[in-house]
Design a protein around this motif. Sequence first.
Motif, short mmCIF file in Angstrom:
data_model
loop_
_atom_site.label_atom_id
_atom_site.label_comp_id
_atom_site.label_asym_id
_atom_site.label_seq_id
_atom_site.Cartn_x
_atom_site.Cartn_y
_atom_site.Cartn_z
N ARG A 290 83.18 -26.85 67.00
CA ARG A 290 82.32 -25.68 66.88
C ARG A 290 81.17 -26.07 65.98
O ARG A 290 81.36 -26.50 64.84
CB ARG A 290 83.10 -24.51 66.28
CG ARG A 290 82.24 -23.27 66.10
CD ARG A 290 82.98 -22.21 65.30
NE ARG A 290 83.87 -21.42 66.14
CZ ARG A 290 85.15 -21.25 65.89
NH1 ARG A 290 85.72 -21.83 64.86
NH2 ARG A 290 85.88 -20.49 66.68
N TRP A 291 79.95 -25.92 66.49
CA TRP A 291 78.77 -26.40 65.77
C TRP A 291 77.97 -25.25 65.19
O TRP A 291 77.64 -24.30 65.89
CB TRP A 291 77.88 -27.22 66.70
CG TRP A 291 78.55 -28.48 67.19
CD1 TRP A 291 78.97 -28.75 68.46
CD2 TRP A 291 78.87 -29.62 66.41
NE1 TRP A 291 79.53 -29.99 68.51
CE2 TRP A 291 79.48 -30.55 67.28
CE3 TRP A 291 78.70 -29.96 65.06
CZ2 TRP A 291 79.93 -31.79 66.84
CZ3 TRP A 291 79.15 -31.20 64.64
CH2 TRP A 291 79.74 -32.10 65.52
N LEU A 292 77.67 -25.36 63.91
CA LEU A 292 76.79 -24.42 63.22
C LEU A 292 75.54 -25.17 62.81
O LEU A 292 75.54 -25.91 61.82
CB LEU A 292 77.48 -23.82 61.99
CG LEU A 292 76.58 -22.99 61.06
CD1 LEU A 292 76.02 -21.78 61.80
CD2 LEU A 292 77.35 -22.54 59.82
N PRO A 293 74.45 -25.04 63.56
CA PRO A 293 73.22 -25.71 63.17
C PRO A 293 72.71 -25.19 61.82
O PRO A 293 72.78 -23.99 61.55
CB PRO A 293 72.23 -25.37 64.29
CG PRO A 293 73.09 -24.96 65.45
CD PRO A 293 74.30 -24.31 64.84
N ILE A 294 72.24 -26.10 61.00
CA ILE A 294 71.58 -25.74 59.75
C ILE A 294 70.09 -25.98 59.96
O ILE A 294 69.67 -27.09 60.26
CB ILE A 294 72.08 -26.60 58.57
CG1 ILE A 294 73.60 -26.47 58.45
CG2 ILE A 294 71.39 -26.18 57.28
CD1 ILE A 294 74.09 -25.06 58.19
N VAL A 295 69.30 -24.94 59.81
CA VAL A 295 67.88 -25.02 60.12
C VAL A 295 67.10 -25.41 58.87
O VAL A 295 67.15 -24.72 57.86
CB VAL A 295 67.35 -23.69 60.68
CG1 VAL A 295 65.87 -23.78 60.98
CG2 VAL A 295 68.13 -23.29 61.92
N LEU A 296 66.41 -26.52 58.97
CA LEU A 296 65.51 -26.97 57.91
C LEU A 296 64.08 -26.72 58.35
O LEU A 296 63.63 -27.28 59.34
CB LEU A 296 65.71 -28.47 57.65
CG LEU A 296 66.71 -28.89 56.58
CD1 LEU A 296 66.85 -30.41 56.59
CD2 LEU A 296 66.27 -28.43 55.22
N LEU A 297 63.37 -25.90 57.63
CA LEU A 297 61.96 -25.65 57.95
C LEU A 297 61.11 -26.75 57.32
O LEU A 297 61.29 -27.11 56.16
CB LEU A 297 61.54 -24.29 57.42
CG LEU A 297 62.22 -23.06 58.03
CD1 LEU A 297 61.69 -21.80 57.39
CD2 LEU A 297 62.02 -23.03 59.53
N THR A 298 60.17 -27.26 58.11
CA THR A 298 59.24 -28.26 57.62
C THR A 298 57.82 -27.72 57.73
O THR A 298 57.60 -26.62 58.24
CB THR A 298 59.37 -29.56 58.44
OG1 THR A 298 58.90 -29.30 59.78
CG2 THR A 298 60.81 -30.03 58.48
N ALA A 299 56.87 -28.51 57.29
CA ALA A 299 55.48 -28.07 57.34
C ALA A 299 55.00 -27.92 58.77
O ALA A 299 54.09 -27.15 59.05
CB ALA A 299 54.59 -29.05 56.59
N ASP A 300 55.62 -28.68 59.68
CA ASP A 300 55.14 -28.65 61.07
C ASP A 300 56.25 -28.41 62.07
O ASP A 300 56.16 -28.79 63.22
CB ASP A 300 54.41 -29.95 61.41
CG ASP A 300 55.31 -31.16 61.28
OD1 ASP A 300 56.46 -31.00 60.83
OD2 ASP A 300 54.88 -32.26 61.66
#
Length: 360
Positions: A290-300
């Motif tokens: 079971r996958w829980l994506p972790i979202v990393l926001l970047t400048a682009d």
Amino acid sequence: MNSSLRPGPSRWRRAASIVLAAAWTRPETATPPSRPPPAEGFRLLLLQRSPHQGFMPGAHVFPGGVLDAADRSADWLGLFAPHHGPPGFGLGPAPFSQAAFPSLPHTGDSNADNTGALPEDVAFRICAVREAFEEAGVLLLRPRSSPPGPAPGPGLALEPPPGLAAWRARVRRDPRHFLRLCAHLDCTPDIWALHNWSAWLTPFSRSATRRFDTAFFLCCLREPPPVYPDLAEVVGYQWSSPSETTESFLSKEIWLAPPQFYEVRRLANFASFSDLHKFCLGRALEGLERWLPIVLLTADGMVHLLPGKPTFWKILCLTEKKTEEIMKEGNRHLYDIHVTVQSKHKHVYPKNSVVSKSHL
């Protein structure tokens, strides 16, 4: 369920999705086909969500939706009898549970609690079959008179009954009508044709108020059934192979969310329909991740990180524009998949791909 992973409006809801893979061969007639058979020998059903939907508007997705209390009702026991019943319903031993995410807090979802009579692997399959009917008019049912146990080969959808539209309208209003439809047709949901495939958790997003714990099943069909979009939640559909789907994505014809893109690239590993079906049968008792994506926001853009050993594997969402510009344009991204861990549970990971020019 009583709480979410973090404080705030985001709530977990359990759901099921079904990947329909249909064999696709060259016609025996002299009439040339509208499209040549795909290299993989099978095509996948993708439904286009309405642009007015609050969750993934305009996306091409696999059929699926939220688990309802009706999907785990004790009333199903009478329909499955006498051939099938607790504890296994003819599905065989339960797969080993080795999820990457150890546990989930409760959602507080009144539509689906843990008090139902059916095991979860049965209830989730019923949910997936019901949603395929609601959204696409596809009936993955099996006559109650069929021999016990799973069929020896790929499944086959039932011919649409008279009054299909009226039945669908009833089921959409109240999922309990799906059991009544099955009883009317003297059939059961063909839960034995659905194979465990994967599980995805919706990542946290500041703008999202709904999060889903979704079980993905794969169903191999001997031939593609007719599809009737409901024209409410679903406004269109297409049958396309993994390679054709990828090309449509690259050419900006369709929009795929990260889980759908990931699973399409996963299915691109199979050279034929028979290879895919044998693979599903061979890993039937294996565990799921079971996958829980972790979202990393970047400048682009964004980076979706998923846990793995010994490090992380990533779905990179890259773009030439800044995050603010992306959000204004409808959350469009560019995808690039990097796999850095070994597969387990006899599963496959996507073909490594660099999609540096593609838009969602």
